[in-house]
Each structure stands twice: as C-alpha cells, then as structure tokens.
Design an enzyme around this catalytic site. Structure first.
Site: not given
Ligand SMILES: [Zn+2]
Length: 214
Positions: A28-29, A46, A76, A95, A97, A158
């Site tokens: 996620g970002n 990360g 991303e 974004h 998951h 995703h």
């Molecule tokens: Zn992702």
C-alpha cells in the site's frame, strides 16, 4: 525539514490506513500533491509504516524524479503520478491491498454497487485487469478505468486504487470501497445481495454533489 506539512499529512493518512486494517506490512502507498511547489509527497518503498517519521516520506516531482527523503519512493510512483497528471482535480491518491477489495477484484462479474447511501459517492468502481505492479502499463490502465470522474478502481490480483480532491476525500474513497466490498461479499455469501436501486443511487449522487458544492 522541507515540505513538513505535506509529509505529516501523508504520514497521518498511512498511519490511519494501518490502524484501520486497510494496509498491512509494507504494502500500500499514499501520495499527496502540492500544486504551489509542483511536488508530490509519497510513502517510501519497502519500509514498515510503524514508527515512521515525516522525513521518511519521499518527495518527487511530477515526472517521478526523487528530490528528497531518507528512503526511495514507492515503486508505485508511476500509478500515482499518471492519475495526478491525467486528472488535475485529483490531489491525493491511495493504493492498498485491502482484503475484501482484493477478493472482489478477482471476478469479472464482481462490479461493486452501492449497498448503503454514502457509498454512492464512489461508484461506479472500475475493474483493472492484472498488469505488473509498478509498471507504466498498470498506471495507464488505472487512468483509463478511472476516467474523468472515477474515484475508485479494483485491480485484479493486486488491490485497489482510490483518489480525491484532498487526503480526506481519497481516504474516504478507500474506506467506503472496502466497505462496499465487505458488505457485497457477505451479502452474496448469505444469498441476500441486493444493492441500492439505480434510481436511488442517482438521487443520492445528486444530493452528495449538491452538498459538496455548498
Ligand atoms: Zn500494490
């Protein structure tokens, strides 16, 4: 520290997303754009979001060049920037998951429809076919699926991608899209699935738009 305010806003949003269970681990970002400085603050790649500091949030320009931050920006970046470049109304992008959105993204007939009135603000929810994460290809497909006014899309195998005119709006899109996925999942499982009638959805959309225009 440079860009302190925008970095704190992104950090608060990712912390909330972790707390709400929308983001787990380093997946996620979240990104936020500053029009005056022509920069975007985005979560790093990360690194665990637990105990993260504002200076750990990366700063990039609108082409994706890394300008500042202790850690390199999310992989991303292309997806967030492609949406921001295509949609001047979008200032914040999320974004994740999130589990139920990810499950519902798998079926072609799993288009999310509103179950409760507040969800009407975020429909229709597009479905993006699987494409390699971090690629320009997935970025373009998300832009296409969002179109001119879309607020949320599911990405097969995703997760999901949501956007808004500010961080609050993008986070609301994320929360309500996951809520739509959860309620749809359980309703279908119980055999009681009955989304809001289209007429009611349209009426709710008009009410929400009028309220936001004030
Ligand atoms: Zn992702």
């Amino acid at each position: 520290m440079k860009y302190e305010k925008i970095r704190k806003t992104v950090l608060e949003a990712i912390t909330e997303a972790v707390k709400e269970g929308l983001v787990k681990g380093t997946s996620g970002n979240i990104a936020l754009r500053d029009d005056e400085e022509d920069i975007v603050a985005i979560t790093p790649s990360g690194i665990s979001y637990m105990g993260m500091k504002p200076e750990d949030i990366a700063i990039v320009d609108l082409k994706g060049n890394w300008l500042d931050g202790n850690f390199k920006p999310s992989s991303e970046v292309p997806m967030h920037l492609a949406v921001m470049n295509a949609r001047p109304d979008v200032k914040a992008t999320v974004h994740t998951h999130a589990m139920f959105a990810t499950i519902m993204a798998m079926g072609n007939d799993n288009e999310l429809k509103p179950i409760t009135p507040p969800q009407c603000e975020f429909t229709p929810v597009g479905i993006v076919p699987f494409t390699m994460p971090g690629s320009n290809d997935v970025a373009q497909k998300v832009v296409e699926a969002l179109g001119k006014e879309g607020r949320a899309v599911l990405i097969k195998n995703h997760g999901m991608f949501c956007c808004g005119k500010n961080m609050k709006a993008a986070m609301a899109a994320t929360t309500y899209t996951e809520e739509m996925a959860i309620t749809t999942y359980y309703a279908k499982l119980l055999g009681v699935y009955e989304p809001m009638p289209e007429e009611a959805e349209k009426a709710m959309k008009a009410l929400i738009a009028a309220d936001q225009a004030v």
